[in-house]
Write a protein that holds these residues in place. Structure first.
Motif, PDB file in Angstrom:
ATOM      1  N   PHE A 118      58.354  29.167  60.435  1.00 13.10           N
ATOM      2  CA  PHE A 118      58.383  28.282  59.270  1.00 13.10           C
ATOM      3  C   PHE A 118      59.662  27.449  59.271  1.00 13.10           C
ATOM      4  O   PHE A 118      59.626  26.246  59.010  1.00 13.10           O
ATOM      5  N   SER A 119      60.793  28.070  59.595  1.00 15.45           N
ATOM      6  CA  SER A 119      62.070  27.362  59.635  1.00 15.45           C
ATOM      7  C   SER A 119      62.056  26.281  60.704  1.00 15.45           C
ATOM      8  O   SER A 119      62.554  25.162  60.492  1.00 15.45           O
ATOM      9  N   PHE A 120      61.479  26.603  61.855  1.00 11.84           N
ATOM     10  CA  PHE A 120      61.373  25.604  62.932  1.00 11.84           C
ATOM     11  C   PHE A 120      60.533  24.410  62.472  1.00 11.84           C
ATOM     12  O   PHE A 120      60.895  23.254  62.710  1.00 11.84           O
ATOM     13  N   LEU A 121      59.412  24.675  61.802  1.00 11.88           N
ATOM     14  CA  LEU A 121      58.528  23.600  61.359  1.00 11.88           C
ATOM     15  C   LEU A 121      59.183  22.753  60.276  1.00 11.88           C
ATOM     16  O   LEU A 121      58.998  21.533  60.233  1.00 11.88           O
ATOM     17  N   VAL A 122      59.954  23.385  59.383  1.00 14.95           N
ATOM     18  CA  VAL A 122      60.681  22.623  58.362  1.00 14.95           C
ATOM     19  C   VAL A 122      61.689  21.683  59.026  1.00 14.95           C
ATOM     20  O   VAL A 122      61.782  20.499  58.677  1.00 14.95           O
ATOM     21  N   ALA A 123      62.426  22.206  60.004  1.00 15.35           N
ATOM     22  CA  ALA A 123      63.406  21.389  60.712  1.00 15.35           C
ATOM     23  C   ALA A 123      62.724  20.263  61.481  1.00 15.35           C
ATOM     24  O   ALA A 123      63.209  19.127  61.508  1.00 15.35           O
ATOM     25  N   LEU A 124      61.591  20.574  62.103  1.00 17.14           N
ATOM     26  CA  LEU A 124      60.849  19.554  62.852  1.00 17.14           C
ATOM     27  C   LEU A 124      60.324  18.470  61.918  1.00 17.14           C
ATOM     28  O   LEU A 124      60.431  17.268  62.227  1.00 17.14           O
ATOM     29  N   LEU A 125      59.768  18.866  60.770  1.00 17.54           N
ATOM     30  CA  LEU A 125      59.249  17.889  59.821  1.00 17.54           C
ATOM     31  C   LEU A 125      60.363  16.996  59.285  1.00 17.54           C
ATOM     32  O   LEU A 125      60.186  15.776  59.158  1.00 17.54           O
ATOM     33  N   LEU A 126      61.511  17.589  59.006  1.00 24.49           N
ATOM     34  CA  LEU A 126      62.647  16.809  58.525  1.00 24.49           C
ATOM     35  C   LEU A 126      63.106  15.821  59.593  1.00 24.49           C
ATOM     36  O   LEU A 126      63.411  14.662  59.294  1.00 24.49           O
ATOM     37  N   LYS A 127      63.119  16.270  60.832  1.00 25.99           N
ATOM     38  CA  LYS A 127      63.519  15.407  61.950  1.00 25.99           C
ATOM     39  C   LYS A 127      62.551  14.234  62.122  1.00 25.99           C
ATOM     40  O   LYS A 127      62.960  13.113  62.426  1.00 25.99           O
ATOM     41  N   LEU A 128      61.250  14.497  61.906  1.00 23.77           N
ATOM     42  CA  LEU A 128      60.241  13.457  62.063  1.00 23.77           C
ATOM     43  C   LEU A 128      60.235  12.469  60.895  1.00 23.77           C
ATOM     44  O   LEU A 128      59.874  11.298  61.066  1.00 23.77           O
ATOM     45  N   MET A 129      60.633  12.943  59.719  1.00 25.81           N
ATOM     46  CA  MET A 129      60.543  12.105  58.517  1.00 25.81           C
ATOM     47  C   MET A 129      61.830  11.345  58.216  1.00 25.81           C
ATOM     48  O   MET A 129      61.782  10.261  57.623  1.00 25.81           O
ATOM     49  N   VAL A 130      62.958  11.909  58.604  1.00 30.50           N
ATOM     50  CA  VAL A 130      64.252  11.331  58.228  1.00 30.50           C
ATOM     51  C   VAL A 130      65.031  10.967  59.493  1.00 30.50           C
ATOM     52  O   VAL A 130      65.170  11.810  60.395  1.00 30.50           O
ATOM     53  N   PRO A 131      65.546   9.744  59.601  1.00 27.88           N
ATOM     54  CA  PRO A 131      66.359   9.368  60.766  1.00 27.88           C
ATOM     55  C   PRO A 131      67.747  10.001  60.692  1.00 27.88           C
ATOM     56  O   PRO A 131      68.740   9.352  60.337  1.00 27.88           O
ATOM     57  N   LEU A 132      67.832  11.278  61.010  1.00 26.55           N
ATOM     58  CA  LEU A 132      69.083  12.012  60.851  1.00 26.55           C
ATOM     59  C   LEU A 132      70.222  11.430  61.684  1.00 26.55           C
ATOM     60  O   LEU A 132      71.395  11.564  61.324  1.00 26.55           O
ATOM     61  N   GLU A 133      69.858  10.793  62.810  1.00 25.97           N
ATOM     62  CA  GLU A 133      70.912  10.276  63.682  1.00 25.97           C
ATOM     63  C   GLU A 133      71.727   9.166  63.034  1.00 25.97           C
ATOM     64  O   GLU A 133      72.812   8.814  63.518  1.00 25.97           O
ATOM     65  N   THR A 134      71.238   8.616  61.910  1.00 25.68           N
ATOM     66  CA  THR A 134      71.995   7.572  61.214  1.00 25.68           C
ATOM     67  C   THR A 134      73.104   8.154  60.340  1.00 25.68           C
ATOM     68  O   THR A 134      73.900   7.414  59.782  1.00 25.68           O
ATOM     69  N   PHE A 135      73.138   9.493  60.208  1.00 27.64           N
ATOM     70  CA  PHE A 135      74.154  10.161  59.405  1.00 27.64           C
ATOM     71  C   PHE A 135      75.130  10.907  60.314  1.00 27.64           C
ATOM     72  O   PHE A 135      74.780  11.306  61.430  1.00 27.64           O
ATOM     73  N   VAL A 136      76.334  11.117  59.819  1.00 28.40           N
ATOM     74  CA  VAL A 136      77.282  11.950  60.551  1.00 28.40           C
ATOM     75  C   VAL A 136      76.787  13.391  60.506  1.00 28.40           C
ATOM     76  O   VAL A 136      75.973  13.775  59.660  1.00 28.40           O
ATOM     77  N   LEU A 137      77.285  14.218  61.421  1.00 28.19           N
ATOM     78  CA  LEU A 137      76.787  15.591  61.537  1.00 28.19           C
ATOM     79  C   LEU A 137      76.908  16.375  60.244  1.00 28.19           C
ATOM     80  O   LEU A 137      76.012  17.133  59.871  1.00 28.19           O
ATOM     81  N   ARG A 138      78.021  16.202  59.539  1.00 21.18           N
ATOM     82  CA  ARG A 138      78.215  16.943  58.300  1.00 21.18           C
ATOM     83  C   ARG A 138      77.138  16.586  57.289  1.00 21.18           C
ATOM     84  O   ARG A 138      76.581  17.463  56.618  1.00 21.18           O
ATOM     85  N   MET A 139      76.809  15.295  57.192  1.00 17.75           N
ATOM     86  CA  MET A 139      75.781  14.866  56.247  1.00 17.75           C
ATOM     87  C   MET A 139      74.400  15.353  56.677  1.00 17.75           C
ATOM     88  O   MET A 139      73.564  15.711  55.837  1.00 17.75           O
TER      89      MET A 139
END
Length: 307
Positions: A118-139
């Motif tokens: 479940f944790s893996f799928l939550v992280a995967l869904l967040l990665k697919l939905m949100v462009p995390l690379e546009t934020f610094v690592l802390r954010m």
């Protein structure tokens, strides 16, 4: 040790780990008194069902619960799919401990094990939905933590002792969501497997599964890129998964029975015929066929199956 980041992005491994850690903190803060507040009578009934199948009189395909006081025999509608990890863990732990202790260990550890995918799928869904690379690592890390906090009531379904089917349904719904976001053949496979797990577990999520399938069909009819591959993967997973689940969790006799509120013949048959008819229409209808022809090729067989 894996690198913490790749091209400035929190890796999927570390995002999953962070989701799991935050979820564990939420779960055990809720259990500060040693009791899961989300536990209810269904967990107790599930425990009795698992004890019954593990007893000397138990049988994998025998759903009768003799300790339920009724004029006639009571047959549980609850799926063996949910029982499976508890039976496996308790059987293995029983090699090293007393049966009762092994079963209590299974009731404690299995929900936490289910929390891992479940944790893996939550992280995967967040990665697919949100462009995390546009934020610094802390954010990025803060966004992951905030996401899990919003899911606090969901992750508590994975509390130790919470052994009813709700956490399995949550896992199945997350598989469907991730499969749709991936939007390719493998995504369709993931969504199809999630749909099968959901319906084998219980029928409360059937309306959501129907909406998902209708959405994929509409996307195909609208000519959306990749919809054919997604639909093909979902149908293949539904077909194979349904047949495998029927034999693995019901057996030849029970899979032919009629149950209004459980995975049985009235649901197994359309779960086999519907993906077959959809796949047939996908590959037998010319790609350049007009929209009305495509609609008829898909809807007419489905209406016949439903009727």
């Amino acid at each position: 040790m894996k690198p913490l980041q790749k091209n400035g992005q929190l890796s999927l491994f570390h995002s999953s780990l962070l989701v799991y850690v935050v979820a564990i903190i939420i779960i055990f803060l809720n259990m500060s008194d040693g009791v899961a507040r989300f536990s209810d009578v269904d967990d107790q009934m599930r425990a009795l069902q698992i004890r019954q199948v593990l007893s000397a009189d138990g049988h994998w395909f025998d759903f009768q619960l003799p300790f339920i006081a009724m004029p006639e025999a009571y047959f549980s509608p609850w799926s063996r799919l949910v029982d499976l990890p508890y039976v496996v863990v308790a059987s293995v732990a029983g090699m090293f401990a007393e049966p009762d202790a092994a079963l209590k260990f299974a009731f404690f550890i299995v929900p936490l094990l289910l929390l891992t995918p479940f944790s893996f799928l939550v992280a995967l869904l967040l990665k697919l939905m949100v462009p995390l690379e546009t934020f610094v690592l802390r954010m990025q890390a803060i966004l992951v933590v905030i996401t899990v906090c919003f899911l606090a009531s969901v992750v508590q379904e994975f509390s130790p002792g919470r052994i009813d089917h709700h956490n399995v349904q949550m896992l199945a719904m997350m598989m469907i969501a991730c499969g749709l976001m991936l939007w390719r053949f493998t995504g369709g496979l993931l969504a199809g497997v999630g749909a099968v797990i959901s319906l084998v577990t219980g029928l409360e999520a059937l309306p959501f599964v129907i909406v998902v399938w209708a959405g994929m069909l509409l996307a195909h009819l609208a000519g959306c890129t990749g919809s054919r591959a997604v639909l093909s993967g979902a149908c293949a997973a539904m077909l194979i998964g349904t047949i495998a689940s029927a034999f693995a969790f019901l057996g030849p006799r029970a899979m032919l029975s009629v149950q209004c509120d459980a995975f049985s013949a009235p649901y197994i048959l359309p779960m086999i015929l519907a993906p077959l008819s959809i796949c047939a229409s996908l590959y037998l209808t010319p790609k350049n066929a007009s929209l009305p022809i495509k609609v008829l090729a898909i809807t007419v067989p489905l209406l016949i199956i439903i009727a």
